[in-house]
Design an enzyme around this catalytic site. Structure first.
Site: not given
Length: 262
Positions: A42, A102
């Site tokens: 990701s 993230k």
């Protein structure tokens, strides 16, 4: 002193040494640095599957989630420092308790929206500059054996998996690479998100392959992340392996050892 007594004394010293070492490791992990292994794609191409890093836990202060299994008896956050937009952050998922990594995109009070794959902050378009392509081999990656997603799909096993690459420049001047796999994907067009006070909005750099704040917690996303759930900032890759095991030295990515994270 008899031989038996000497042996017992030596055993006790060994046990004490092990206990002290474990306590020291626990203090270091709780207060200073936590190891983190990248399990998914990701955050490509900033972070690759198999990257190993230490999370700086001093960066934002400490909360209950600073301890393993969220056992620190800390209400709220102490010695707190505000994170900066663009930081790569490890945080505790607000619902399932997993550790996620993230990029911090939205600060408290911001509005965040994706329009046709382009990021808008506070209704202003964030500059996006083409930066070539990210190319990797279409093969199983890491211990789980994830297969990468490709913009040029379908790709045969062992072929080149290509994703267009862009440089995104946030309002504070922080620059980072983002990847695009498809246009019109589920996260490319979103409603306007308003970031509440005391919360943050996170996104993965591999924009079409990231369950992040664009997606509600009920559908596997992370939604808005409370400040107390932040564990620390990722500053540097220490080690990297492309194989299913870190012991497979022929799969080590030596060019990524000690690489700074931007």
């Amino acid at each position: 002193m008899t031989t038996k007594e000497k042996a017992q004394g030596g055993l006790m010293e060994t046990v004490k040494t092990v206990v002290y070492a474990l306590l020291l490791a626990g203090v270091i992990r709780t207060l200073f640095f936590q190891p983190f292994w990248i399990p998914s794609g990701s955050m490509k191409d900033t972070l690759l599957i198999g990257d190993f890093l230490f999370v700086n836990k001093m960066a934002y202060g400490y909360s209950q989630h600073s301890c393993p299994w969220s056992l620190c008896p800390i209400p709220g956050r102490i010695l707190a420092s505000e994170p900066e937009r663009g930081d790569v952050v490890v945080f505790r998922h607000p619902v399932n308790g997993s550790d996620f990594i993230k990029r911090l995109i939205g600060l408290p009070g911001d509005t965040v929206q994706m329009r046709n794959g382009v990021l808008f902050l506070n209704d202003a378009q964030v500059p996006l500059t083409p930066a070539g392509e990210f190319v990797e081999t279409f093969e199983r990656q890491g211990p789980v054996g994830h297969m990468p997603r490709c913009a040029n799909a379908p790709v045969g096993l062992g072929g080149e998996c290509v994703k267009p690459r862009f440089i995104e420049t946030l309002p504070n001047g922080a620059e980072h690479a983002v990847l695009n796999i498809e246009t019109g994907g589920f996260g490319d067009d979103t409603p306007v998100f308003e970031v509440p006070e005391g919360h943050y909005f996170f996104m993965g750099d591999n924009r079409d392959n990231s369950q992040d704040s664009r997606f509600a917690q009920a559908v596997g996303g992370v939604g808005m992340v409370p400040f107390e759930n932040l564990i620390g900032r990722a500053d540097r890759v220490m080690f990297s392996s492309a194989g299913s095991s870190m012991l497979a030295f022929w799969t080590w990515r030596a060019d990524r050892f000690f690489e700074g994270i931007e």
